[in-house]
Design a protein around this motif. Structure first.
Motif, PDB file in Angstrom:
ATOM      1  N   GLU A   1       0.805  -1.208   0.000  1.00 12.47           N
ATOM      2  CA  GLU A   1       0.000   0.000   0.000  1.00 12.47           C
ATOM      3  C   GLU A   1       0.851   1.276   0.000  1.00 12.47           C
ATOM      4  OE1 GLU A   1      -2.947  -0.374   3.113  1.00 12.47           O
ATOM      5  OE2 GLU A   1      -3.388   1.771   2.867  1.00 12.47           O
ATOM      6  N   PHE A   2       1.999   1.204   0.665  1.00 13.12           N
ATOM      7  CA  PHE A   2       2.775   2.434   0.845  1.00 13.12           C
ATOM      8  C   PHE A   2       3.143   3.095  -0.485  1.00 13.12           C
ATOM      9  CE2 PHE A   2       6.705   0.002   0.046  1.00 13.12           C
ATOM     10  CZ  PHE A   2       7.502   0.960  -0.571  1.00 13.12           C
ATOM     11  N   ALA A   3       3.315   2.284  -1.532  1.00 12.58           N
ATOM     12  CA  ALA A   3       3.802   2.842  -2.800  1.00 12.58           C
ATOM     13  C   ALA A   3       2.686   3.480  -3.626  1.00 12.58           C
ATOM     14  CB  ALA A   3       4.495   1.752  -3.609  1.00 12.58           C
ATOM     15  N   ARG A   4       1.440   3.202  -3.262  1.00 13.79           N
ATOM     16  CA  ARG A   4       0.334   3.678  -4.115  1.00 13.79           C
ATOM     17  C   ARG A   4       0.227   5.202  -4.202  1.00 13.79           C
ATOM     18  NH1 ARG A   4      -3.392  -1.435  -2.242  1.00 13.79           N
ATOM     19  NH2 ARG A   4      -1.811  -2.873  -3.046  1.00 13.79           N
ATOM     20  N   PRO A   5       0.410   5.902  -3.090  1.00 10.98           N
ATOM     21  CA  PRO A   5       0.332   7.370  -3.227  1.00 10.98           C
ATOM     22  C   PRO A   5       1.438   7.954  -4.107  1.00 10.98           C
ATOM     23  CG  PRO A   5       0.224   6.700  -0.917  1.00 10.98           C
ATOM     24  CD  PRO A   5       0.581   5.472  -1.702  1.00 10.98           C
ATOM     25  N   LEU A   6       2.504   7.168  -4.347  1.00  7.53           N
ATOM     26  CA  LEU A   6       3.580   7.691  -5.194  1.00  7.53           C
ATOM     27  C   LEU A   6       3.236   7.569  -6.675  1.00  7.53           C
ATOM     28  CD1 LEU A   6       6.729   6.243  -3.357  1.00  7.53           C
ATOM     29  CD2 LEU A   6       5.825   8.564  -3.215  1.00  7.53           C
ATOM     30  N   VAL A   7       2.270   6.703  -7.000  1.00  7.68           N
ATOM     31  CA  VAL A   7       1.865   6.543  -8.402  1.00  7.68           C
ATOM     32  C   VAL A   7       1.171   7.834  -8.833  1.00  7.68           C
ATOM     33  CG1 VAL A   7       0.370   5.280 -10.000  1.00  7.68           C
ATOM     34  CG2 VAL A   7       1.619   4.043  -8.199  1.00  7.68           C
ATOM     35  N   ASN A   8       1.719   8.454  -9.848  1.00 10.38           N
ATOM     36  CA  ASN A   8       1.214   9.769 -10.253  1.00 10.38           C
ATOM     37  C   ASN A   8       0.767   9.746 -11.712  1.00 10.38           C
ATOM     38  OD1 ASN A   8       0.744  12.446 -10.766  1.00 10.38           O
ATOM     39  ND2 ASN A   8       2.629  13.192  -9.814  1.00 10.38           N
ATOM     40  N   SER A   9      -0.512   9.468 -11.900  1.00 10.38           N
ATOM     41  CA  SER A   9      -1.039   9.495 -13.271  1.00 10.38           C
ATOM     42  C   SER A   9      -1.888  10.741 -13.451  1.00 10.38           C
ATOM     43  CB  SER A   9      -1.853   8.233 -13.550  1.00 10.38           C
ATOM     44  OG  SER A   9      -2.984   8.174 -12.708  1.00 10.38           O
ATOM     45  N   GLY A  10      -1.540  11.775 -12.718  1.00 11.41           N
ATOM     46  CA  GLY A  10      -2.279  13.038 -12.773  1.00 11.41           C
ATOM     47  C   GLY A  10      -2.893  13.293 -11.418  1.00 11.41           C
ATOM     48  N   ARG A  11      -2.570  14.420 -10.836  1.00  8.80           N
ATOM     49  CA  ARG A  11      -3.154  14.786  -9.536  1.00  8.80           C
ATOM     50  C   ARG A  11      -4.335  15.701  -9.777  1.00  8.80           C
ATOM     51  NH1 ARG A  11      -0.967  10.953  -7.035  1.00  8.80           N
ATOM     52  NH2 ARG A  11       1.227  11.066  -6.510  1.00  8.80           N
ATOM     53  N   LEU A  12      -5.369  15.448  -9.047  1.00  7.60           N
ATOM     54  CA  LEU A  12      -6.583  16.232  -9.167  1.00  7.60           C
ATOM     55  C   LEU A  12      -6.323  17.714  -8.902  1.00  7.60           C
ATOM     56  CD1 LEU A  12      -9.639  16.150  -9.474  1.00  7.60           C
ATOM     57  CD2 LEU A  12      -9.757  15.840  -7.013  1.00  7.60           C
ATOM     58  N   SER A  13      -6.876  18.524  -9.768  1.00 11.59           N
ATOM     59  CA  SER A  13      -6.707  19.974  -9.619  1.00 11.59           C
ATOM     60  C   SER A  13      -7.413  20.479  -8.366  1.00 11.59           C
ATOM     61  CB  SER A  13      -7.292  20.658 -10.857  1.00 11.59           C
ATOM     62  OG  SER A  13      -7.580  21.999 -10.612  1.00 11.59           O
ATOM     63  N   VAL A  14      -6.668  21.111  -7.493  1.00 11.59           N
ATOM     64  CA  VAL A  14      -7.266  21.751  -6.322  1.00 11.59           C
ATOM     65  C   VAL A  14      -6.867  23.229  -6.345  1.00 11.59           C
ATOM     66  CG1 VAL A  14      -7.480  19.763  -4.798  1.00 11.59           C
ATOM     67  CG2 VAL A  14      -5.308  20.956  -4.938  1.00 11.59           C
ATOM     68  N   PRO A  15      -7.735  24.088  -5.835  1.00 11.68           N
ATOM     69  CA  PRO A  15      -7.426  25.511  -5.910  1.00 11.68           C
ATOM     70  C   PRO A  15      -6.230  25.848  -5.039  1.00 11.68           C
ATOM     71  CG  PRO A  15      -9.353  25.151  -4.536  1.00 11.68           C
ATOM     72  CD  PRO A  15      -9.017  23.833  -5.152  1.00 11.68           C
ATOM     73  N   CYS A  16      -5.501  26.888  -5.424  1.00  7.82           N
ATOM     74  CA  CYS A  16      -4.307  27.194  -4.655  1.00  7.82           C
ATOM     75  C   CYS A  16      -4.630  28.169  -3.528  1.00  7.82           C
ATOM     76  CB  CYS A  16      -3.199  27.651  -5.590  1.00  7.82           C
ATOM     77  SG  CYS A  16      -2.809  29.356  -5.567  1.00  7.82           S
ATOM     78  N   VAL A  17      -3.858  28.065  -2.465  1.00  2.00           N
ATOM     79  CA  VAL A  17      -3.979  28.973  -1.325  1.00  2.00           C
ATOM     80  C   VAL A  17      -3.019  30.125  -1.584  1.00  2.00           C
ATOM     81  CG1 VAL A  17      -3.642  29.190   1.165  1.00  2.00           C
ATOM     82  CG2 VAL A  17      -4.484  27.033   0.211  1.00  2.00           C
ATOM     83  N   TYR A  18      -3.520  31.361  -1.473  1.00  3.94           N
ATOM     84  CA  TYR A  18      -2.653  32.506  -1.749  1.00  3.94           C
ATOM     85  C   TYR A  18      -1.816  32.845  -0.520  1.00  3.94           C
ATOM     86  CZ  TYR A  18      -5.775  32.904  -5.782  1.00  3.94           C
ATOM     87  OH  TYR A  18      -6.497  32.656  -6.918  1.00  3.94           O
ATOM     88  N   ASP A  19      -0.986  31.890  -0.122  1.00  5.49           N
ATOM     89  CA  ASP A  19      -0.072  32.152   0.992  1.00  5.49           C
ATOM     90  C   ASP A  19       0.857  33.280   0.581  1.00  5.49           C
ATOM     91  OD1 ASP A  19      -0.803  30.191   2.952  1.00  5.49           O
ATOM     92  OD2 ASP A  19       0.163  28.631   1.765  1.00  5.49           O
ATOM     93  N   GLY A  20       1.108  34.183   1.516  1.00  4.71           N
ATOM     94  CA  GLY A  20       2.063  35.251   1.224  1.00  4.71           C
ATOM     95  C   GLY A  20       1.509  36.356   0.337  1.00  4.71           C
ATOM     96  N   SER A  21       0.217  36.354   0.079  1.00  2.00           N
ATOM     97  CA  SER A  21      -0.340  37.421  -0.756  1.00  2.00           C
ATOM     98  C   SER A  21      -0.348  38.737  -0.001  1.00  2.00           C
ATOM     99  CB  SER A  21      -1.774  37.079  -1.163  1.00  2.00           C
ATOM    100  OG  SER A  21      -2.414  38.238  -1.638  1.00  2.00           O
ATOM    101  N   PRO A  22      -0.088  39.843  -0.714  1.00  4.18           N
ATOM    102  CA  PRO A  22      -0.123  41.156  -0.061  1.00  4.18           C
ATOM    103  C   PRO A  22      -1.526  41.532   0.433  1.00  4.18           C
ATOM    104  CG  PRO A  22       0.175  41.360  -2.455  1.00  4.18           C
ATOM    105  CD  PRO A  22       0.334  39.920  -2.112  1.00  4.18           C
ATOM    106  N   LEU A  23      -2.552  40.802   0.002  1.00  2.65           N
ATOM    107  CA  LEU A  23      -3.920  41.133   0.432  1.00  2.65           C
ATOM    108  C   LEU A  23      -4.289  40.463   1.754  1.00  2.65           C
ATOM    109  CD1 LEU A  23      -5.969  40.990  -2.911  1.00  2.65           C
ATOM    110  CD2 LEU A  23      -4.437  42.758  -2.058  1.00  2.65           C
ATOM    111  N   ASN A  24      -3.471  39.512   2.198  1.00  3.56           N
ATOM    112  CA  ASN A  24      -3.793  38.775   3.427  1.00  3.56           C
ATOM    113  C   ASN A  24      -3.428  39.565   4.678  1.00  3.56           C
ATOM    114  OD1 ASN A  24      -4.294  36.690   1.671  1.00  3.56           O
ATOM    115  ND2 ASN A  24      -2.543  35.437   2.301  1.00  3.56           N
ATOM    116  N   THR A  25      -4.248  39.396   5.711  1.00  3.60           N
ATOM    117  CA  THR A  25      -3.890  39.884   7.035  1.00  3.60           C
ATOM    118  C   THR A  25      -3.501  38.644   7.848  1.00  3.60           C
ATOM    119  OG1 THR A  25      -5.405  41.736   6.898  1.00  3.60           O
ATOM    120  CG2 THR A  25      -4.793  41.023   9.109  1.00  3.60           C
TER     121      THR A  25
END
Ligand SMILES: Cc1cc2nc3c(=O)[nH]c(=O)nc-3n(C[C@H](O)[C@H](O)[C@H](O)COP(=O)(O)OP(=O)(O)OC[C@H]3O[C@@H](n4cnc5c(N)ncnc54)[C@H](O)[C@@H]3O)c2cc1C
Lengths: 64, 541
Positions: free
Chosen positions: B403-427
């Motif tokens: 089982e351990f090796a299964r997460p390493l199989v990469n046939s495309g990772r599902l698109s997830v929205p990005c977090v704007y870490d470090g954005s000048p708009l964040n408080t």
């Protein structure tokens, strides 16, 4: 943060080494390479700690 | 003079001569969108909903034939839903959870992407891109018929631009000849080969992958495959170095063969040759019709800057990724989500022009994340060196048994929205014990509220979300209004709201941007702090 052990850490190193060589017995070069890769992944997963893995990846590089 | 570069699936915006074309002087428009692909149309809808007049120019008269994108992810659907086009997409689309991975002829493992509970939209759906685009264009026309200031002009090809400090002049060719138009703002959504980029002499740099993929969309006649995603590494049926089988609506399956770099495109695209591959792959006796086929190569590239004064790029024109992981259209929709409210505020005089630099900052961050992820998938699927090939196969071999090796199989990772870490708009985060997934910069995750869901309640304005906390019903700061949405952890008996927005905290107050990203959060309301956060989130600090 765990540190990468780079001092002797295997009890019965000679035995371990013999087992390692033994695992390659009868394998073609290609099969050996594949085996090494699998073994590497098994060990890496056991270690798990990304900092240790990174240190190991660096430590194995030729320094000259 | 006006040849189509591709065949149309739906002729949705036929050319009509516009009064602008006969005017003695060029007409000035607040926003012109160059390119009526999914991203250009989304931009127009976003602006139209905010009452910002917008003209879309496209050199064709509708939606191109052939499905490029088939996988649309949750965030993209949530945005489309805000625009009023999400539900028909989900209705038409195919939802799947089961996947199988094969290496040579052995099944390595199967997985079930059990969706997380408490979201209105599925993690992703499969839907042919022409449907996606049609739903959006229908929505645009619906808004237009309700009086929204939006239009789309077919067979209006932009041939050159002159970019000035405070406007852009465009030379346009139509079947009735050329005319000139002016735009206060020009949005470049003219696709991966962006002529606009070329006209402005802007670079597009990154990595080209030396591999070609043959796509065949086929309609099954007398056989049915399950609604699963099957991915083969090194199939022995000789059909390619990897093969993907994926279901779409209308009994159509996408088969994607990796066929190498040095291929004779013309030869490969002959129906008899495609059928040879398909027959070897599907086995004898499976009857199917060919719907569409094409060969594509790809690159992972982006522009250095997405904003160039009065010209802003979005979608494939700004960044291109490999199709693995379905990040093209999905990330383009997030560009629009990010740009729409900022541009409207700048045009409406509610925020300084520099707010648009945060679009540049945040979406470059997003593009880099997408490029990184899709490059990694590509490296796994098409290893570039002998060593990486050996390691890749070692992962696949191990995955069959461990089982351990299964997460390493990469046939495309599902698109997830990005977090704007470090954005000048964040408080900076001021909610101790608050969950990571809703930290400043993060897109708000959905949560159930009885029969409803959270995201539609947030809408597309600045929101003060209070959970078991006090706060004013609304407040205004420098022309920008914030409306309160008062909730209690008890409003969601499933506990998802509390888990996603409170964590260890007893109460929380969030300032949420119109694109539903978190700008600031604290455990209680503070007039000074939230006014400051709002100024920051609108580029005034
Ligand atoms: C094989 C394949 C599979 C894919 N799968 C997925 C997937 O599963 N999920 C996903 O999210 N994405 C996927 N993508 C990517 C997706 O198709 C693109 O990201 C998306 O189409 C980009 O939209 P866009 O509006 O930016 O550009 P485009 O769709 O390219 O639209 C650009 C428009 O501009 C017009 N135009 C060009 N020049 C001019 C001019 N001079 N004047 C006026 N108009 C002009 C064009 O005619 C066109 O209509 C895939 C792509 C490929 C090739």
């Amino acid at each position: 943060m765990a540190e990468l052990t780079l001092t002797p850490n295997i009890d019965g190193g000679d035995d371990f080494y013999a087992e390692l060589i033994g695992a390659h017995e009868g394998l073609s070069r290609e099969e050996s390479e594949a085996y090494n890769a699998r073994l590497l992944l098994v060990l890496a997963n056991h270690i798990g700690d990304r900092d240790v893995l990174k240190a190991a990846i660096d430590a194995a590089k030729r320094k000259d | 003079m006006f040849d189509d570069r591709y065949t149309l699936a739906y002729r949705l915006y036929p050319y009509e001569k516009h009064a602008d074309q006969d005017k003695p002087a060029p007409v000035r428009h607040p926003v012109v969108v160059m390119g009526g692909g999914p991203i250009g149309v989304a931009t127009a809808i976003d602006l139209a909903r905010q009452n910002i007049p917008c003209v879309v120019l496209d050199d064709h008269e509708g939606v191109g034939m052939g499905s490029r994108a088939i996988c649309f992810a949750k965030r993209c659907l949530e945005i489309a839903d805000r625009y009023g086009a999400g539900k028909p997409m989900v209705e038409k689309g195919v939802t799947w959870n089961l996947g199988k991975v094969f290496h040579r002829d052995d099944k390595v493992f199967e997985f079930n992407l059990l969706p997380e509970e408490g979201h209105e939209f599925p993690a992703f759906i499969n839907l042919q891109q022409p449907y996606f685009e049609s739903f959006m264009i229908e929505r645009l026309y619906e808004l237009q018929s309700q009086g929204a200031p939006v239009e789309i002009r077919g067979k209006n090809r932009v041939d050159s631009v002159d970019v000035k400090d405070d406007h852009v002049t465009l030379e346009i060719t139509t079947p009735d000849g050329p005319y000139t138009m002016e735009a206060d703002w020009l949005i470049g959504t003219d696709g991966a080969n962006s002529p606009l980029r070329e006209m402005m002499g802007l670079e597009f740099t990154g990595k080209v992958f030396e591999d070609s993929f043959l796509i065949a969309d086929i309609k099954m006649i007398n056989d049915s495959f399950p609604t699963e995603r099957w991915f083969w590494f090194e199939p022995t049926h000789g059909s390619g170095a990897s093969t993907l089988l994926h279901r779409q609506p209308d009994d159509v399956w996408r088969v994607d063969f990796q066929i190498g770099w040095d291929v004779d495109r013309k030869e490969e695209l002959k129906e008899e040759n495609i059928r040879k591959r398909l027959d070897a792959f599907l086995g004898e006796g499976v009857e199917y019709e060919m719907v569409w086929s094409s060969i594509y190569t790809f690159q992972c590239k982006r522009m250095k800057e997405f904003r160039h004064g009065r010209v802003v790029f979005a979608g494939d024109a700004a960044h291109q990724v490999s199709p693995f992981g379905a990040r093209g259209a999905n990330s383009g929709m997030q560009d629009v989500d990010n740009l729409g409210w900022k541009l409207a505020m700048v045009i409406g005089g509610k925020a300084p022009e520099s707010l648009l630099d945060s679009y540049n900052h945040e979406r470059i961050h997003g593009a880099d994340e997408n490029i990184l992820n899709s490059t990694r998938s590509t490296d796994f699927i098409t290893p570039k060196s002998e060593a990486s090939h050996i390691l890749r196969n070692a992962v696949l071999d191990l995955a069959e048994h461990h089982e351990f090796a299964r997460p390493l199989v990469n046939s495309g990772r599902l698109s997830v929205p990005c977090v704007y870490d470090g954005s000048p708009l964040n408080t900076a985060n001021a909610l101790s014990g608050g969950p990571e997934i809703t930290r400043p910069g993060a897109p708000c995750p959905d949560a159930p509220l009885g029969d409803e869901f959270l995201l539609p309640r947030l809408g597309d304005r600045f929101i003060l979300l209070t959970i078991d906390a006090d706060g004013p019903d609304s407040f205004e700061e420098d022309g920008v209004e914030v409306t309160r949405l008062a909730l209690s952890a008890d409003d969601d008996k499933t506990g998802a709201l509390a888990a996603r927005y409170l964590g260890e905290a007893k109460s929380a107050v969030y300032l949420i941007r119109p694109d539903q990203h978190v700008a600031a959060r604290r455990d209680s309301f503070s007039d000074t702090q939230f006014r400051k956060a709002l100024r920051r989130a609108t580029g005034k600090v």
